[in-house]
Every structure is written in structure tokens, then in C-alpha cells.
Design a protein around this motif. Sequence first.
Motif, PDB file in Angstrom:
ATOM      1  N   THR A   1      -4.508 -10.882  13.006  1.00 45.20           N
ATOM      2  CA  THR A   1      -3.115 -10.432  13.096  1.00 45.20           C
ATOM      3  C   THR A   1      -3.108  -9.009  13.653  1.00 45.20           C
ATOM      4  O   THR A   1      -3.975  -8.197  13.319  1.00 45.20           O
ATOM      5  N   THR A   2      -2.147  -8.686  14.503  1.00 45.88           N
ATOM      6  CA  THR A   2      -2.058  -7.348  15.090  1.00 45.88           C
ATOM      7  C   THR A   2      -1.988  -6.296  13.992  1.00 45.88           C
ATOM      8  O   THR A   2      -1.186  -6.393  13.065  1.00 45.88           O
ATOM      9  N   ARG A   3      -2.871  -5.289  14.121  1.00 42.66           N
ATOM     10  CA  ARG A   3      -3.014  -4.263  13.082  1.00 42.66           C
ATOM     11  C   ARG A   3      -2.452  -2.931  13.583  1.00 42.66           C
ATOM     12  O   ARG A   3      -2.824  -2.466  14.658  1.00 42.66           O
ATOM     13  N   LEU A   4      -1.568  -2.332  12.789  1.00 44.24           N
ATOM     14  CA  LEU A   4      -0.958  -1.065  13.176  1.00 44.24           C
ATOM     15  C   LEU A   4      -1.238   0.026  12.150  1.00 44.24           C
ATOM     16  O   LEU A   4      -1.282  -0.229  10.945  1.00 44.24           O
ATOM     17  N   LEU A   5      -1.411   1.240  12.659  1.00 49.57           N
ATOM     18  CA  LEU A   5      -1.521   2.429  11.819  1.00 49.57           C
ATOM     19  C   LEU A   5      -0.189   3.173  11.892  1.00 49.57           C
ATOM     20  O   LEU A   5       0.330   3.412  12.986  1.00 49.57           O
ATOM     21  N   LEU A   6       0.384   3.505  10.738  1.00 47.45           N
ATOM     22  CA  LEU A   6       1.599   4.321  10.693  1.00 47.45           C
ATOM     23  C   LEU A   6       1.197   5.785  10.648  1.00 47.45           C
ATOM     24  O   LEU A   6       0.303   6.170   9.902  1.00 47.45           O
ATOM     25  N   SER A   7       1.888   6.603  11.426  1.00 45.81           N
ATOM     26  CA  SER A   7       1.536   8.017  11.507  1.00 45.81           C
ATOM     27  C   SER A   7       2.805   8.856  11.495  1.00 45.81           C
ATOM     28  O   SER A   7       3.851   8.425  11.977  1.00 45.81           O
ATOM     29  N   GLY A   8       2.719  10.066  10.917  1.00 42.49           N
ATOM     30  CA  GLY A   8       3.841  10.995  11.022  1.00 42.49           C
ATOM     31  C   GLY A   8       4.447  11.425   9.718  1.00 42.49           C
ATOM     32  O   GLY A   8       3.747  11.768   8.772  1.00 42.49           O
ATOM     33  N   CYS A   9       5.786  11.396   9.658  1.00 42.01           N
ATOM     34  CA  CYS A   9       6.532  11.908   8.504  1.00 42.01           C
ATOM     35  C   CYS A   9       6.243  11.093   7.244  1.00 42.01           C
ATOM     36  O   CYS A   9       5.975   9.896   7.325  1.00 42.01           O
ATOM     37  N   PRO A  10       6.355  11.732   6.077  1.00 37.46           N
ATOM     38  CA  PRO A  10       6.200  10.993   4.820  1.00 37.46           C
ATOM     39  C   PRO A  10       7.375  10.055   4.572  1.00 37.46           C
ATOM     40  O   PRO A  10       8.472  10.276   5.099  1.00 37.46           O
ATOM     41  N   MET A  11       7.128   9.009   3.784  1.00 38.21           N
ATOM     42  CA  MET A  11       8.172   8.042   3.427  1.00 38.21           C
ATOM     43  C   MET A  11       8.338   8.031   1.912  1.00 38.21           C
ATOM     44  O   MET A  11       7.543   7.426   1.197  1.00 38.21           O
ATOM     45  N   ALA A  12       9.345   8.725   1.422  1.00 41.07           N
ATOM     46  CA  ALA A  12       9.597   8.772  -0.016  1.00 41.07           C
ATOM     47  C   ALA A  12      10.336   7.510  -0.455  1.00 41.07           C
ATOM     48  O   ALA A  12      11.018   6.869   0.346  1.00 41.07           O
ATOM     49  N   VAL A  13      10.204   7.135  -1.737  1.00 41.35           N
ATOM     50  CA  VAL A  13      10.965   6.003  -2.294  1.00 41.35           C
ATOM     51  C   VAL A  13      12.456   6.262  -2.079  1.00 41.35           C
ATOM     52  O   VAL A  13      12.935   7.362  -2.364  1.00 41.35           O
ATOM     53  N   PRO A  14      13.240   5.313  -1.589  1.00 39.56           N
ATOM     54  CA  PRO A  14      12.917   3.927  -1.212  1.00 39.56           C
ATOM     55  C   PRO A  14      12.939   3.744   0.308  1.00 39.56           C
ATOM     56  O   PRO A  14      13.582   2.818   0.806  1.00 39.56           O
TER      57      PRO A  14
ATOM     58  N   SER B   1       0.830  -1.205   0.000  1.00 37.68           N
ATOM     59  CA  SER B   1       0.000   0.000   0.000  1.00 37.68           C
ATOM     60  C   SER B   1       0.867   1.259   0.000  1.00 37.68           C
ATOM     61  O   SER B   1       0.568   2.241  -0.692  1.00 37.68           O
ATOM     62  N   LEU B   2       1.950   1.227   0.775  1.00 38.91           N
ATOM     63  CA  LEU B   2       2.879   2.357   0.776  1.00 38.91           C
ATOM     64  C   LEU B   2       3.472   2.546  -0.611  1.00 38.91           C
ATOM     65  O   LEU B   2       3.573   3.674  -1.112  1.00 38.91           O
ATOM     66  N   LEU B   3       3.851   1.443  -1.255  1.00 34.51           N
ATOM     67  CA  LEU B   3       4.426   1.507  -2.601  1.00 34.51           C
ATOM     68  C   LEU B   3       3.449   2.160  -3.577  1.00 34.51           C
ATOM     69  O   LEU B   3       3.835   2.998  -4.403  1.00 34.51           O
ATOM     70  N   ILE B   4       2.174   1.794  -3.479  1.00 34.73           N
ATOM     71  CA  ILE B   4       1.147   2.375  -4.349  1.00 34.73           C
ATOM     72  C   ILE B   4       1.096   3.884  -4.159  1.00 34.73           C
ATOM     73  O   ILE B   4       1.085   4.655  -5.133  1.00 34.73           O
ATOM     74  N   ASN B   5       1.070   4.326  -2.901  1.00 31.80           N
ATOM     75  CA  ASN B   5       1.033   5.766  -2.628  1.00 31.80           C
ATOM     76  C   ASN B   5       2.295   6.465  -3.116  1.00 31.80           C
ATOM     77  O   ASN B   5       2.238   7.587  -3.638  1.00 31.80           O
ATOM     78  N   GLN B   6       3.447   5.814  -2.978  1.00 34.78           N
ATOM     79  CA  GLN B   6       4.694   6.402  -3.462  1.00 34.78           C
ATOM     80  C   GLN B   6       4.686   6.553  -4.981  1.00 34.78           C
ATOM     81  O   GLN B   6       5.069   7.598  -5.515  1.00 34.78           O
ATOM     82  N   VAL B   7       4.237   5.511  -5.671  1.00 32.28           N
ATOM     83  CA  VAL B   7       4.214   5.538  -7.139  1.00 32.28           C
ATOM     84  C   VAL B   7       3.245   6.602  -7.660  1.00 32.28           C
ATOM     85  O   VAL B   7       3.437   7.154  -8.738  1.00 32.28           O
ATOM     86  N   SER B   8       2.229   6.941  -6.853  1.00 29.10           N
ATOM     87  CA  SER B   8       1.253   7.954  -7.289  1.00 29.10           C
ATOM     88  C   SER B   8       1.913   9.298  -7.570  1.00 29.10           C
ATOM     89  O   SER B   8       1.357  10.122  -8.298  1.00 29.10           O
TER      90      SER B   8
END
Length: 425
Positions: free
Chosen positions: A277-290, A236-243
Motif C-alpha cells: 500500500t502507498t506509504r506516506l510520511l506526514l511532515s510539518g505543523c503539529p496536530m493537536a486533538v482533535p 499512531s497520531l492518537l497515541i502521540n496526542q494522548v502522550s
Amino acid sequence: MSEASYREMWENLNLDIEAHEGLLEVLGKFYGDIYMSQEGRLKGMEYLDFVLSEVHGLRIKELMDAKAEGRKIIGTFCVFVPEELSLALDAVQVGLCSGADAGTELAEKVVPRNTCALIKSFLGFKMAHICPFTEACDMIVGETTCDGKKKAYEAFSEMAPVYVMEIPQRKEKSDYALFKAELLRFKSELEKLTGKSITAENLKKGIKIANDKRRALQRLDKLRAADPAPISGRDSLLINQVSFYDDPVRFTASINTLCDQLEERIAKKEGIAPAKTTRLLLSGCPMAVPNWKLPYVVESSGAVIVGEESCIGTRNTRDLVDESGETVEEMLDAICERYMKIDCACFTPNNERLENITSLAKETKADGVLHYSLMFCQPYTHEAFKVEKKLKETGIPMLAIETDYSMEDIEQLKTRVEAFVEMLS
């Protein structure tokens, strides 16, 4: 295109070929270890794999072809730069390299060592001549979302064609007026660069293209809430990055196709990890490729990431531009309204973000929140305290992580994340 043709293209862009090829080799292995090792990936992810494998090749060729047709390339680092205006003028807006340790020693000649990794990265990529996107740009748009960035753009402007947008720091009536003035100033600069004019017709079209991309990503976000999670947080992160890199119309179509596959998987109660399975939400700074380090650690520690509250996540896709405007003025007002809803940590106060994180954690059925800050990123590191307090009031546990792009702390991160996941489960 052949490898030789790509090499010639990179040489024409003044890349350091040896350093660039070394970077691609490292990233290729990194990508394989983190992404291709996953079991049960959706078939639709093959498109994203292809885009990443050709991100410095075929995509750059497309940009160069667009330039040959007289179109302009606009580079950005921030979701505050309105793609709608670039699209209206048939310009191509792309994200720039800023997600890896690259040219760090060079960058530290123009910015302090205690500058965040993202800033040192975009400077380092430029100074080391290894980002073809930066070299292809006719204009790079900076923004005043933090003191580190706005001072770094002064140094960057000596190396590249940089234009800086002023971003308000509050959300009073006067701040809306300031941002509207900045939109008009940016509009004039784009029109001057392209030799074209924004009309009601082409701006409406630009708004529709950008909104359609957001709608596809909103659809993805809703589907991720299923249990078992139908797609990994990494994908999902990869999809958002590719956008930020891909052609927006093509990207939107591919993500809607992938979402069709997700719906089929959900109907069969299939997931990337078992139910509960334990579910986590990531929050905060953006994560640019890679920048995939933390998601990889999390999903190698018995948890699954079910949402991102960041600029490469819901902060960028949550709100649409109102499409009912008929005049350029009405549409610019709608764009201003939409972008001023962004809950970046540059704003003070920023209570909207606290409410949005809490709501998103509930919507995604997250068991806990991982608040991620880049080292020396003052805005998000400061807000981590307020976010933790707000989440505690609603009974949602949070773990604050502060890191950079290096791999030196990966074992320490894994230990902390595993302990957090064990506590939640």
C-alpha cells in the motif's frame, strides 16, 4: 464518577456547560467516524479510546485530586517546555486544548483574523470556557517559537496565569547559554509555585520518566516501518496526542503493551492495509486533538501514514536526555543539550530538519511526503519550499498542503491527496 459528578466538577471549573456538552457531542461523533470505523484495529487501542472518551472527565478528576493533594498543574502548548522539571517537583504537566475551531469569533477580538488556527483555538477554548485543562492549571507555560504565539500570549496572560519561556532562534554557543538561563529561570518559577526544591535525586527520576515515555514512542516508530503497516497513521497520531494528556508512567506501560501486540502482528505479516500500500510520511505543523482531518483524508485515499515528522511525532521523541549526570547542574546541561536538538521551524538556519525528514522518509520506506502547514503559519509554510527541494534531490516526491481546522476544504484536499497517491502508485 457519574455524569452528574462530572457536571458539578465542570461547573466548579467555570465551564460553559451547554457549550462544553455540545463540543463533546460533536467530538464524540467525529471520533466515531474517524477511529471506530477502522477495521483490524489492535486490541491495545481500546485503552486509547477509553482515555479519549474520558479526557474531559476522569482525567480532569485526576487533576483535581492532584490539586487537592497540593500538587500543581502545569499547562503547555509546546514540546520545548521540559516535563523533566515538572516531574521532579511532583507537578502534573499536561497539553492544553488547541486542535479545533472553538470560540473563533471571540478569539478574533484579541488577535487578527489572519492568525493561525492553533493560536485562535487555544484563545477560543479559553474565552468560550470549554477547556477544563486550561481552567485546572496553576500555571500555563507559553514560549516564543513564533511571532503569532508570543503576541497572543500577551492577550492570553490577561485571562490565565501565563509564564513565557524564551526560545532561541539560532544554535550558536550563545543560544545554548540563553536556553540554559531560561531553564534556570523556569526551575526557579516552578520551585516558587510548588514550594519544593529540585534535587539531584528527584530530577534524575523526572528525566527517567520522560525518557521512558520517549523510548516507548521510539519503539512504536520503529515497528511502524514494517510492511504491511501494522497500525494506521490515525491510531499512531492518537497515541502521540494522548502522550501529552495521560499520566506518563501509565501511558508508557500501555504503549509498551500495544507494541508487544504490534510485534505479534508483524511476525504474522498482518497489517492495517495490504502489503505494498502507498506509504506516506506526514511532515510539518503539529496536530493537536482533535485535528484528525488530514490523516483521515489520506487513509481514505488508498494510502497509509507510516510516520510523523512533527512536534506530535518524531520531533518530540527522537532524542533522549543523557541519564549519566549525577548533579543538578550536569542534568540541567543534559536537558539543555537534548531540547536544543529539536528542529522546530523557529530556528534559522534549520538544515537539521531537512536531514531529519530525508532520513525518516528512508527509515519508514515512505513513497512520498505530505508537508502539512496550518494556514498563516509562516515558519512551516516558508520551510515547505526548502523541504521540497531537499526531498527532490533524494528522489522523494512531496505534496504541500496548507489548511486549517474547518471542514470546508475537505473535498479539495481529498482530490489533491488522491491524485498524489495515484501518481506514487
